[in-house]
Structure formats: C-alpha cells, structure tokens
Design a protein around this motif. Structure first.
Motif, PDB file in Angstrom:
ATOM      1  N   GLY A  49     -15.579   3.839  21.017  1.00 43.16           N
ATOM      2  CA  GLY A  49     -16.474   4.802  20.122  1.00 43.16           C
ATOM      3  C   GLY A  49     -16.045   6.190  20.617  1.00 43.16           C
ATOM      4  N   SER A  50     -15.073   6.221  20.966  1.00 47.04           N
ATOM      5  CA  SER A  50     -14.565   7.667  21.648  1.00 47.04           C
ATOM      6  C   SER A  50     -13.909   8.795  20.478  1.00 47.04           C
ATOM      7  CB  SER A  50     -13.566   7.616  22.656  1.00 47.04           C
ATOM      8  OG  SER A  50     -12.362   6.991  22.309  1.00 47.04           O
ATOM      9  N   LEU A  51     -13.932   8.039  19.262  1.00 50.18           N
ATOM     10  CA  LEU A  51     -12.983   9.030  18.226  1.00 50.18           C
ATOM     11  C   LEU A  51     -14.505   9.712  17.409  1.00 50.18           C
ATOM     12  CD1 LEU A  51     -12.174   6.768  15.401  1.00 50.18           C
ATOM     13  CD2 LEU A  51     -13.429   5.729  17.162  1.00 50.18           C
ATOM     14  N   ASP A  52     -14.013  10.852  16.899  1.00 48.43           N
ATOM     15  CA  ASP A  52     -14.999  11.584  15.742  1.00 48.43           C
ATOM     16  C   ASP A  52     -14.531  11.175  14.688  1.00 48.43           C
ATOM     17  OD1 ASP A  52     -16.016  13.122  18.163  1.00 48.43           O
ATOM     18  OD2 ASP A  52     -13.989  14.308  17.923  1.00 48.43           O
ATOM     19  N   PHE A  53     -13.437  10.745  14.161  1.00 50.15           N
ATOM     20  CA  PHE A  53     -13.165  10.427  12.741  1.00 50.15           C
ATOM     21  C   PHE A  53     -11.876   9.581  13.092  1.00 50.15           C
ATOM     22  CE2 PHE A  53     -10.731  14.044  13.349  1.00 50.15           C
ATOM     23  CZ  PHE A  53      -9.520  13.888  12.809  1.00 50.15           C
ATOM     24  N   LEU A  54     -11.619   8.641  11.841  1.00 49.95           N
ATOM     25  CA  LEU A  54     -10.538   7.909  11.827  1.00 49.95           C
ATOM     26  C   LEU A  54      -9.406   8.601  10.671  1.00 49.95           C
ATOM     27  CD1 LEU A  54      -8.793   5.266  12.831  1.00 49.95           C
ATOM     28  CD2 LEU A  54     -10.082   4.210  10.838  1.00 49.95           C
ATOM     29  N   GLY A  55      -8.188   8.779  10.866  1.00 55.61           N
ATOM     30  CA  GLY A  55      -7.169   9.371  10.143  1.00 55.61           C
ATOM     31  C   GLY A  55      -6.551   8.228   9.546  1.00 55.61           C
ATOM     32  N   ILE A  67     -11.493  -0.902   6.028  1.00 52.81           N
ATOM     33  CA  ILE A  67     -11.829   0.167   7.073  1.00 52.81           C
ATOM     34  C   ILE A  67     -13.287   0.324   7.008  1.00 52.81           C
ATOM     35  CG2 ILE A  67     -11.846   2.449   7.944  1.00 52.81           C
ATOM     36  CD1 ILE A  67      -8.965   2.687   6.981  1.00 52.81           C
ATOM     37  N   LYS A  68     -14.017   0.202   5.967  1.00 53.32           N
ATOM     38  CA  LYS A  68     -15.607   0.659   6.081  1.00 53.32           C
ATOM     39  C   LYS A  68     -16.142  -0.889   6.601  1.00 53.32           C
ATOM     40  CE  LYS A  68     -17.429  -0.938   2.367  1.00 53.32           C
ATOM     41  NZ  LYS A  68     -18.241  -1.435   1.186  1.00 53.32           N
ATOM     42  N   ASP A  69     -15.565  -2.039   6.169  1.00 54.60           N
ATOM     43  CA  ASP A  69     -16.002  -3.308   6.485  1.00 54.60           C
ATOM     44  C   ASP A  69     -15.709  -3.778   7.949  1.00 54.60           C
ATOM     45  OD1 ASP A  69     -17.110  -3.408   3.822  1.00 54.60           O
ATOM     46  OD2 ASP A  69     -15.163  -4.950   3.252  1.00 54.60           O
ATOM     47  N   ARG A  70     -14.659  -3.563   8.556  1.00 53.75           N
ATOM     48  CA  ARG A  70     -14.135  -3.624   9.604  1.00 53.75           C
ATOM     49  C   ARG A  70     -14.880  -2.955  10.776  1.00 53.75           C
ATOM     50  NH1 ARG A  70     -12.871  -7.167  13.706  1.00 53.75           N
ATOM     51  NH2 ARG A  70     -11.096  -6.317  14.768  1.00 53.75           N
ATOM     52  N   ALA A 127     -13.862   3.561  -4.426  1.00 59.84           N
ATOM     53  CA  ALA A 127     -14.359   3.339  -3.080  1.00 59.84           C
ATOM     54  C   ALA A 127     -15.579   4.019  -2.540  1.00 59.84           C
ATOM     55  CB  ALA A 127     -13.070   3.691  -1.977  1.00 59.84           C
ATOM     56  N   VAL A 128     -15.529   5.131  -3.027  1.00 62.52           N
ATOM     57  CA  VAL A 128     -16.743   5.970  -2.518  1.00 62.52           C
ATOM     58  C   VAL A 128     -17.908   5.842  -3.489  1.00 62.52           C
ATOM     59  CG1 VAL A 128     -17.601   8.404  -2.183  1.00 62.52           C
ATOM     60  CG2 VAL A 128     -15.474   8.076  -1.445  1.00 62.52           C
ATOM     61  N   LEU A 129     -17.713   6.058  -4.897  1.00 62.19           N
ATOM     62  CA  LEU A 129     -19.000   6.021  -5.620  1.00 62.19           C
ATOM     63  C   LEU A 129     -19.349   4.697  -6.050  1.00 62.19           C
ATOM     64  CD1 LEU A 129     -17.812   8.706  -8.011  1.00 62.19           C
ATOM     65  CD2 LEU A 129     -19.471   8.774  -6.336  1.00 62.19           C
ATOM     66  N   LEU A 130     -18.357   3.727  -5.949  1.00 60.73           N
ATOM     67  CA  LEU A 130     -18.762   2.008  -6.471  1.00 60.73           C
ATOM     68  C   LEU A 130     -18.924   1.185  -5.151  1.00 60.73           C
ATOM     69  CD1 LEU A 130     -16.588   1.901  -9.386  1.00 60.73           C
ATOM     70  CD2 LEU A 130     -18.772   2.462  -9.477  1.00 60.73           C
ATOM     71  N   ASP A 131     -18.242   1.489  -4.224  1.00 60.40           N
ATOM     72  CA  ASP A 131     -18.109   0.262  -3.257  1.00 60.40           C
ATOM     73  C   ASP A 131     -18.835   0.888  -1.736  1.00 60.40           C
ATOM     74  OD1 ASP A 131     -16.523  -0.790  -4.763  1.00 60.40           O
ATOM     75  OD2 ASP A 131     -14.619  -0.203  -3.758  1.00 60.40           O
ATOM     76  N   GLY A 132     -19.456   2.126  -1.834  1.00 57.02           N
ATOM     77  CA  GLY A 132     -20.232   2.628  -0.822  1.00 57.02           C
ATOM     78  C   GLY A 132     -19.382   3.344   0.689  1.00 57.02           C
ATOM     79  N   CYS A 133     -18.135   3.506   0.468  1.00 59.02           N
ATOM     80  CA  CYS A 133     -17.352   4.015   1.400  1.00 59.02           C
ATOM     81  C   CYS A 133     -17.928   5.387   1.715  1.00 59.02           C
ATOM     82  CB  CYS A 133     -15.736   4.142   1.336  1.00 59.02           C
ATOM     83  SG  CYS A 133     -15.303   2.380   1.162  1.00 59.02           S
TER      84      CYS A 133
END
Length: 171
Positions: free
Chosen positions: A45-51, A105-108, A149-155
């Motif tokens: 959990g030490s990351l601020d974001f994933l690139g 990435i969202k699911d995992r 991915a954002v609008l339809l899949d909830g990413c």
C-alpha cells in the motif's frame, strides 16, 4: 508486476515458476527476491498511484523457454493476430487490449489511481510530415477505449477531470 506494492508479495504462481526455474539452474537462491514480514508490511500500500506504460497487446500460449531470465520464466510464447494493424516497430495496434488492461488493473488491484505514463505510435525514421492520419487514428481509438473503461466499466478517472458522458462521444 505491482503485486508487492498492493499485497506485500509476489503472486504465488510467480513465486512457484521463478523459484523452480532458479532451482533448475542450480542457483543458491531464487532470482525473485523474498520479502521479510517487516518489508512486506512496509511496501504494501505504499504507492500514491500506479503508472502504466502501454504500447501494444499480444496473445500468449504455453511454451517452454530455455532462457533463464524474465522472458524464460514466463513459459509462454507471445504473438499477434494477422488481422491486427502494426506500427513501423512491429507493435500491434489493439485498442481493445488497452481497455482490458485498464480493467484488469481495476479488478486486480482495487481500482487504484492510474496514470497512463506512456503510450504511442512509432513512425518511420524519416517521419511522416503533416499527413499523420495513422497516428491520429491510433490515439483516437486508444482514447475511446480508455473512455469506455472509465464511463462504461467503472475504472477510476481523476476527480479533477470530472468526466461526464453528456460531454463525450464514444465511437
């Protein structure tokens, strides 16, 4: 593989494959580092974001690789579909694969803040000048898949972006 940053360790299947390959090579220890409990807790959990750097998508099938390294440890052969367009560098243009990766990435990893840090279309060394329709089409297709991915899949989208489907057209 970002699993250590999210879960504190590598996936068991990765550990199994790399440890077995290291043993077959008669190495004193696995090429895959082992985390102490203390370090596992520190990195989890030490990351601020994933690139994410994403250029292409490939299909895979099982294949034994004799190479004792990262490529060989995977025990797969990668290939593209003959129907997929290719860039000059031979990378396949597969926009739906980009969407699937963002969803994976969202699911995992529980839908973390995700930044696309690299993505692009390679062109000939002599350039293409102002007639760059293939690059424009590449980015249009990839951006459409990201929007889906954002609008339809909830990413996740960046809160400051405030994507609103009434202002965006997805083709």
């Amino acid at each position: 593989m970002a699993s250590p940053l999210f879960f504190g360790d590598y996936p068991p299947v990765m550990r199994e494959f790399v440890d077995a390959a290291s043993e077959e090579e008669e190495l004193e220890s696995s090429r895959l580092p082992t985390f102490t409990r203390e370090w596992s807790e520190k990195i989890k959990g030490s990351l601020d974001f994933l690139g994410l750097n994403h250029y292409s998508t490939e299909l895979v099938k099982p294949a034994k690789n004799p190479q004792p390294d990262w490529w060989g440890d995977r025990d797969v052969r990668t290939f593209g579909n003959d129907s997929w367009d290719e860039t000059v560098s031979g990378r396949h243009v597969v926009p739906w694969g980009f969407r699937r990766m963002v969803n994976w990435i969202k699911d995992r990893y529980g839908n973390p803040d995700l930044y696309i840090t690299e993505n692009g279309y390679s062109d000939p060394e002599d350039g293409v000048g102002t007639e760059d329709t293939e690059r424009v089409d590449f980015h249009r297709q990839y951006m459409n898949e990201l929007l889906k991915a954002v609008l339809l899949d909830g990413c996740k989208d960046r809160k400051s972006t405030r994507l609103n489907s009434s202002h965006i057209t997805i083709s």
